[in-house]
Design an enzyme around this catalytic site. Structure first.
Site, short mmCIF file in Angstrom:
data_model
loop_
_atom_site.label_atom_id
_atom_site.label_comp_id
_atom_site.label_asym_id
_atom_site.label_seq_id
_atom_site.Cartn_x
_atom_site.Cartn_y
_atom_site.Cartn_z
CG HIS A 115 20.60 3.56 -60.33
ND1 HIS A 115 19.82 2.20 -59.89
CD2 HIS A 115 19.39 4.09 -59.92
CE1 HIS A 115 18.38 2.54 -59.38
NE2 HIS A 115 18.56 3.40 -59.11
CD GLU A 194 21.68 3.72 -56.28
OE1 GLU A 194 20.35 3.76 -56.47
OE2 GLU A 194 23.26 3.05 -56.81
#
Length: 278
Positions: A115, A194
């Site tokens: 992430h 992302e």
């Protein structure tokens, strides 16, 4: 098969301590989220969608315990350490770290790795040592992926480019995939894209053509791995994301972005309904 992932970050912290948790007392928070979503998710076919919740570690035990026998909710942790216990080897000398076997023992079937917040943390630590090398971050994440898979966990691996990396997006994402996935069992990996440059207040969200371009690139580079949108699946982009053939799901975080911001189970179920179309 669509993959609907929920990253609950640190949404467990009460409002009076600077957090956004208005849902339940911290000790009950993981349990409440599972209890208030699993029935609503039970109406979807198992070959239509799977649902995975990534909890902060303190909430894994009550969340796993709240699952009914036929619960559609799977439990995941928000990262694992790059080393692990082994019979006849290290028995658990990993103070402050979460080895993958610990996550599996707590009831996890998945872990989130790479992430953007984890990437930033690792890059910051390396920078303190004078190392400014994105490949070094990818190598560390690769070790985490391999450790997770050795413990039987499936992996949601996040990739993404920052604003200063946009002109070299193919090189940046290509390296994250090539280095991060080296030696991994790709049958147990899903990729989350992302668009870091577009995430946050005041930024322009990535549009459909851009997301389509990235999803095609990732599938070409990985031999067709499933790709979910990691920039935030929300009520206002659910229909758009559902219309992209090469996007196989999304990563949900907050469900409310104004007023009493936070994560609310019924709003989460509504996002799922909007994305899946029923």
């Amino acid at each position: 098969m669509k993959h609907l992932f929920l990253n609950l970050k640190r949404f467990d912290i009460p409002v009076e301590l600077g957090g956004v948790n208005r849902l339940a007392a911290p000790a009950e928070w993981g349990k409440v989220i599972v209890e208030q979503t699993q029935a609503g998710l039970g109406g979807y076919r198992t070959d239509e969608a799977e649902f995975v919740d990534f909890f902060p570690e303190a909430h894994l035990i009550p969340a796993a315990a709240a699952r009914t026998e036929d619960s559609p909710v799977q439990i995941g942790c928000q990262g694992v350490y790059r080393d692990d216990t082994a019979v006849g080897g290290n028995f658990g000398a990993f103070t402050t770290n979460r080895p993958a076997h610990a996550a599996a023992a707590l009831g996890c079937g998945w872990t989130l790795i790479g992430h953007c917040e984890e990437r930033n943390d690792k890059a910051g630590i390396l920078a303190e040592a004078g190392v400014v090398d994105p490949a070094a971050v990818n190598r560390l994440l690769n070790r985490e992926i391999l450790a997770a898979q050795a413990a039987g966990l499936r992996v949601l691996y996040c990739i993404g480019e920052k604003s200063e990396e946009q002109e070299q997006w193919q090189q940046v994402l290509g390296q994250q995939l090539e280095v991060g996935l080296q030696g991994a069992d790709l049958s147990r990996v899903v990729i989350a894209y992302e668009p870091i440059w577009s995430i946050g207040p005041g930024k322009t969200p990535a549009d459909k053509p851009y997301i389509e371009k990235i999803a095609r690139f990732v599938k070409e580079r990985t031999g067709g791995l499933d790709v979910v949108y990691g920039g935030g699946l929300k009520s206002d982009n659910a229909a758009m994301l559902a219309s992209i053939d090469d996007i196989d799901g999304g990563l949900i975080a907050l469900t409310r972005f104004s007023g009493e911001i936070g994560f609310y189970p019924q709003e989460y179920l509504e996002i799922i309904r909007l994305y899946l179309g029923h």
